[in-house]
Design a protein around this motif. Structure first.
Motif, PDB file in Angstrom:
ATOM      1  N   THR A  42       0.877  -1.186  -0.127  1.00 24.54           N
ATOM      2  CA  THR A  42      -0.199   0.004  -0.158  1.00 24.54           C
ATOM      3  C   THR A  42       0.831   1.208  -0.258  1.00 24.54           C
ATOM      4  OG1 THR A  42      -1.542  -1.221   1.312  1.00 24.54           O
ATOM      5  CG2 THR A  42      -1.780   1.104   1.140  1.00 24.54           C
ATOM      6  N   TRP A  44       2.700   2.252  -2.410  1.00 26.18           N
ATOM      7  CA  TRP A  44       3.716   2.133  -3.434  1.00 26.18           C
ATOM      8  C   TRP A  44       3.422   2.645  -4.755  1.00 26.18           C
ATOM      9  CZ3 TRP A  44       5.300  -0.156  -7.864  1.00 26.18           C
ATOM     10  CH2 TRP A  44       6.638  -0.362  -7.946  1.00 26.18           C
ATOM     11  N   SER A  45       4.279   3.520  -5.303  1.00 24.56           N
ATOM     12  CA  SER A  45       3.926   4.045  -6.587  1.00 24.56           C
ATOM     13  C   SER A  45       5.481   4.252  -7.326  1.00 24.56           C
ATOM     14  CB  SER A  45       3.031   5.156  -6.616  1.00 24.56           C
ATOM     15  OG  SER A  45       3.763   6.284  -5.874  1.00 24.56           O
ATOM     16  N   ILE A  46       5.365   4.542  -8.801  1.00 24.83           N
ATOM     17  CA  ILE A  46       6.461   4.675  -9.375  1.00 24.83           C
ATOM     18  C   ILE A  46       6.398   6.377  -9.502  1.00 24.83           C
ATOM     19  CG2 ILE A  46       7.527   4.841 -11.720  1.00 24.83           C
ATOM     20  CD1 ILE A  46       6.565   2.061 -12.162  1.00 24.83           C
ATOM     21  N   SER A  47       7.747   6.834  -9.280  1.00 26.07           N
ATOM     22  CA  SER A  47       7.772   8.436  -9.410  1.00 26.07           C
ATOM     23  C   SER A  47       7.366   8.802 -11.033  1.00 26.07           C
ATOM     24  CB  SER A  47       9.169   9.001  -9.107  1.00 26.07           C
ATOM     25  OG  SER A  47      10.052   8.701 -10.007  1.00 26.07           O
ATOM     26  N   GLY A  51       8.406   7.127 -14.425  1.00 21.73           N
ATOM     27  CA  GLY A  51       7.447   6.658 -15.339  1.00 21.73           C
ATOM     28  C   GLY A  51       7.951   7.359 -16.910  1.00 21.73           C
TER      29      GLY A  51
END
Length: 190
Positions: A42, A44-47, A51
């Protein structure tokens, strides 16, 4: 209007159905792939910057692949394109070239006869072979390439609508003579 005059199926409908089925299959495979992937933690994401870099690299690889395929296609088909352009662009030049080709084919055949009379069958066959290659190039059946082998010429002839038996006989004879010469057999007497 009777009902038997209506079309029951058509190519466009079948193509549409095929595209629909391929799309559904791809969607199903993508769904299965997503289900097999582990859950990301939860938050977590790619900058966004990473991207954009990944998107740029993806399109760069796609572009390089398309450029490579285009380059390979051009290498393979450029003799045919140039032959077609030369034929359609200047008919007068084509007639002059055609006449010179016909005279050089005739010259090769005359030389072949001379070698035959002298008993030099190897050179006689070679002249006939060269005249045949020039005729195939002139008739745009098999454009001349220095790197093309006897097998490649046979393959081109088999894919054309030209009757190939005389050409095939000449090409296989040429290959047999080359084999004999390469293996040190200078003359063959029956």
């Amino acid at each position: 209007m009777p009902t038997d005059t209506f079309e029951k199926t058509s190519w466009s409908w079948q193509l549409s159905q095929f595209q629909h089925q391929v799309g559904e299959w791809c969607e199903y495979q993508f769904y299965r792939f997503q289900q097999a992937m582990p859950e990301l933690p939860t938050g977590w994401s790619i900058s966004p910057r990473l991207g954009e870099v990944l998107k740029f690299l993806f399109w760069l690889v796609i572009g390089l692949f398309i450029a490579w395929v285009s380059w390979r296609l051009w290498q393979e088909f450029s003799p045919y394109v140039y032959s077609w352009l030369n034929r359609s662009s200047n008919l007068t030049d084509f007639r002059v070239k055609n006449h010179s080709n016909e005279s050089s084919i005739g010259l090769l055949l005359e030389r072949s006869q001379e070698f035959y009379r002298q008993g030099n069958y190897r050179e006689a066959c070679r002249c006939i072979y060269l005249a045949m290659l020039q005729q195939l190039d002139q008739n745009t059946i098999a454009p001349h390439k220095l790197s093309r082998t006897d097998g490649e010429y046979l393959q081109l002839l088999r894919s054309s609508v030209t009757p190939i038996q005389p050409y095939e006989t000449l090409i296989t004879t040429h290959g047999a003579i080359r084999w004999l010469v390469n293996h040190g057999i200078q003359s063959v007497n029956n």
